[in-house]
Design a protein around this motif. Structure first.
Motif, PDB file in Angstrom:
ATOM      1  N   LEU A 111       0.937  -1.404  -0.317  1.00 29.70           N
ATOM      2  CA  LEU A 111      -0.027   0.026  -0.168  1.00 29.70           C
ATOM      3  C   LEU A 111       0.797   0.998  -0.018  1.00 29.70           C
ATOM      4  O   LEU A 111       0.361   2.203  -0.776  1.00 29.70           O
ATOM      5  CB  LEU A 111      -0.886  -0.054   1.085  1.00 29.70           C
ATOM      6  CG  LEU A 111      -1.755  -1.046   1.501  1.00 29.70           C
ATOM      7  CD1 LEU A 111      -2.861  -1.338   2.455  1.00 29.70           C
ATOM      8  CD2 LEU A 111      -2.958  -1.290   0.136  1.00 29.70           C
ATOM      9  N   ALA A 112       1.953   1.476   0.489  1.00 32.44           N
ATOM     10  CA  ALA A 112       3.268   2.676   1.214  1.00 32.44           C
ATOM     11  C   ALA A 112       3.561   2.098  -0.796  1.00 32.44           C
ATOM     12  O   ALA A 112       3.120   4.097  -1.117  1.00 32.44           O
ATOM     13  CB  ALA A 112       3.679   2.132   2.231  1.00 32.44           C
ATOM     14  N   LEU A 113       4.114   1.850  -1.082  1.00 36.55           N
ATOM     15  CA  LEU A 113       4.412   1.727  -1.957  1.00 36.55           C
ATOM     16  C   LEU A 113       3.795   2.381  -2.948  1.00 36.55           C
ATOM     17  O   LEU A 113       3.902   3.198  -4.662  1.00 36.55           O
ATOM     18  CB  LEU A 113       5.585   0.473  -3.215  1.00 36.55           C
ATOM     19  CG  LEU A 113       6.685   0.038  -1.971  1.00 36.55           C
ATOM     20  CD1 LEU A 113       6.992  -1.124  -2.832  1.00 36.55           C
ATOM     21  CD2 LEU A 113       8.007   1.283  -1.657  1.00 36.55           C
ATOM     22  N   PHE A 114       2.235   1.966  -3.550  1.00 36.35           N
ATOM     23  CA  PHE A 114       1.215   2.322  -4.656  1.00 36.35           C
ATOM     24  C   PHE A 114       0.784   3.341  -4.402  1.00 36.35           C
ATOM     25  O   PHE A 114       1.088   4.079  -5.678  1.00 36.35           O
ATOM     26  CB  PHE A 114       0.036   1.323  -3.970  1.00 36.35           C
ATOM     27  CG  PHE A 114      -0.678   1.453  -5.295  1.00 36.35           C
ATOM     28  CD1 PHE A 114       0.219   2.437  -6.384  1.00 36.35           C
ATOM     29  CD2 PHE A 114      -1.936  -0.057  -5.642  1.00 36.35           C
ATOM     30  CE1 PHE A 114      -1.150   2.307  -7.393  1.00 36.35           C
ATOM     31  CE2 PHE A 114      -2.790   0.900  -6.746  1.00 36.35           C
ATOM     32  CZ  PHE A 114      -2.573   1.146  -7.503  1.00 36.35           C
ATOM     33  N   ALA A 115       1.263   3.741  -2.451  1.00 34.15           N
ATOM     34  CA  ALA A 115       0.554   5.508  -2.566  1.00 34.15           C
ATOM     35  C   ALA A 115       1.593   6.328  -3.058  1.00 34.15           C
ATOM     36  O   ALA A 115       2.003   7.384  -3.410  1.00 34.15           O
ATOM     37  CB  ALA A 115       0.505   5.738  -1.404  1.00 34.15           C
TER      38      ALA A 115
END
Length: 561
Positions: free
Chosen positions: A167-171
């Protein structure tokens, strides 16, 4: 493969990821010539359409705390919780007509800049630092934690940290492209969010219809909900009496009926939608009419949100009460995940994609706001005053990385205890204490020329202290029954004043204090904004949008009062 998600579900989710990433990269390539233009990076100045602004507002607003938290409140309270969404639509009208013209006329790009322009540099710096801490350690962490927990539960329960990193990388992938990439990918995110959410609500209603013998019929399922849980379809929760159960008292403490509409719910919404960098940033780079249309479009979308995030919670309540939901785990906050188990293969992947869209859009929007405040209001003013546009963009990207890294570190083992109190409660607790003071400071700063910088600082501090007083100490100090409030037994050995009433009382006393202090200053503060009636005039098409929104809200309240 987990027991909950099949190959088709993963395929749907991967397709969603590819589409959003490709579209985001395409938008980024189109703005490469302005890659190091600071205003283009932070504000997408002049390039966002009204529908991109509106969609981005909703995508940034709706996240795991709504899907999980508001669905849980639907399970517990029923349709009364929809007031957060429907009053938000009215708040957005107020922001579009009266707040945004003040910001745009005075070329305000960040909320700390507003405070510096209207009050003084000390007020701006204090609030810039406060907002950075709030956004990183309250909003960003809770969104990441709640989202990872929710998706992990659907994926089998063994991938929490992997999902958190994903989730962090996608954001990060989205937010590093700047506000234009964030806003236009939000258009896809909100489309997936609405479609996936509506699918989940439809399946929830048809499931209820089938369990109660009406076949695959969503309308029949809705009628069953109204028949089996009529108390869940009342907007106004009655004040408890001596004969009320603890459950009824807890409902009133959460949402105190008519008193909520006289107090806290307006402060929550007007502060969130009108005085919040995370939200207003989407409209601050546009012209007035585009900004207004985008905000009003967001208001109309808000009318749909209870159908998406609340209705599955009521369906879960009816099924659970009649013994048809053994998979419910974790009380009310498990309601949404429990309803997702009824979705067929493929559609479950779409709903997970909708949940992921909400989480990623909120994370990307939040870190973009963090980088904007840090770069423009802290770094450029106090650390590197001569920073070029290229340097500002690079600093903004470093701030994005740093904020997301901190969020991951603090949610990795739930250092902040978000899971213990619940994400929705965690956010409300720490933002609600400061909201009365912040909103009073902005409201008087915009519309009363006499308000002074001293009054603003005192207002923020007193608003916080008064919130703590009414929420934590007032019943013990002043008694459970006074002219100002009634405190109710909370079932934990103590007494509480409903949170919304606490906010209303804190706001009123803060306003009175700020007004009294400002009377000691000049009749017109030299830093007061120039206002004129032309700023607030609206075009006929804008009036039509406002009237339609208000009529729909009026009809909903007449139906479910």
């Amino acid at each position: 493969m987990s027991q909950n998600l099949a190959f088709a579900d993963y395929a749907v989710f991967i397709i969603y990821f590819i589409v959003v990433s490709t579209y985001g990269y395409t938008i980024y390539r189109k703005r490469e010539k302005n890659e190091h233009d600071a205003k283009a990076y932070f504000l997408a100045e002049g390039t966002l359409t009204w529908w991109a602004i509106g969609a981005s507002l909703i995508a940034s607003n709706i996240s795991a705390e709504q899907f999980i938290g508001m669905s849980g409140e639907g399970f517990f309270l029923g349709i009364a919780v929809a007031a957060y969404e429907w009053i938000a639509a009215i708040a957005l009208i107020i922001v579009a007509v009266w707040f945004i013209p003040v910001y745009l006329k005075n070329k305000i790009y960040t909320m700390p800049q507003f405070l510096k322009t209207r009050y003084n540099e000390s007020t701006a710096l204090i609030m810039a630092v406060f907002w950075l801490f709030l956004y990183v350690f309250v909003n960003l962490t809770s969104i990441l934690y709640l989202g990872a927990v929710a998706i992990n539960g659907l994926a089998g329960g063994e991938y929490l940290h992997a999902i958190m990193i994903g989730l962090a990388l996608f954001a990060l992938l989205i937010s590093l492209g700047g506000m234009k990439v964030v806003a236009y990918t939000d258009v896809i995110q909100v489309a997936v969010l609405i479609i996936g959410g509506l699918v989940t609500s439809y399946i929830a209603l048809t499931t209820v219809g089938e369990y109660f013998g009406f076949g695959h019929d969503a309308i029949a399922g809705f009628n069953v909900l109204m028949e089996k849980a009529p108390e869940h379809f009342k907007m106004i929760i009655p004040e408890p009496t001596a004969a009320s159960s603890q459950n009824d008292i807890n409902k009133y403490l959460t949402f105190p009926g008519l008193m909520s509409y006289l107090a806290g719910i307006w402060i929550i919404n007007l502060n969130y939608w009108g005085c919040n960098q995370y939200i207003t940033q989407r409209a601050l780079g546009a012209d007035l009419q585009t900004a207004r249309n985008g905000i009003l479009f967001a208001g109309m979308l808000k009318l749909l949100m209870p159908l998406i995030v609340m209705l599955p919670g009521i369906a879960a309540f009816v099924l659970h009460e009649n013994g048809h939901l053994p998979q419910l785990v974790g009380g009310k906050d498990g309601a949404y995940s429990a309803m997702l188990t009824f979705l067929p293969t493929g559609l479950k992947g779409l709903s997970v994609a909708a949940l992921t869209a909400a989480i990623v859009a909120s994370l990307a929007g939040k870190v973009n706001s963090i980088s904007t405040i840090y770069t423009l209001d802290v770094h450029k003013k106090y650390i590197q005053k001569e920073a070029t546009d290229r340097a500002q963009v690079n600093i903004g990207r470093y701030a994005v990385f740093a904020a997301m890294l901190l969020a991951v570190l603090f949610t990795w083992n739930d250092v902040l205890g978000i899971g213990g109190v619940g994400g929705f409660t965690y956010i409300q607790k720490y933002t609600g204490f400061i909201s009365p003071g912040v909103f009073a400071m902005f409201f008087l700063g915009m519309f009363w020329k006499r308000t002074t910088g001293t009054a603003a600082i005192v207002g923020v501090i007193s608003g916080f202290l008064l919130s703590v007083l009414f929420n934590e100490f007032a019943p013990a100090l002043f008694g459970n029954e006074t002219l100002l409030y009634t405190a109710f037994a909370n079932g934990k050995g103590g007494f509480e004043i409903p949170f919304h009433i606490c906010m209303g009382l804190s706001f009123v006393f803060t306003m009175l204090l700020m007004i009294a202090i400002s009377f000691a200053g000049p009749k017109v503060n030299p830093k007061a904004f120039e206002l004129d009636t032309e700023m607030f005039k609206i075009k006929p098409q804008t009036t039509v949008l406002i009237v339609i929104t208000l009529l729909i809200i009026f009809a909903l309240y007449v139906k479910f009062w």
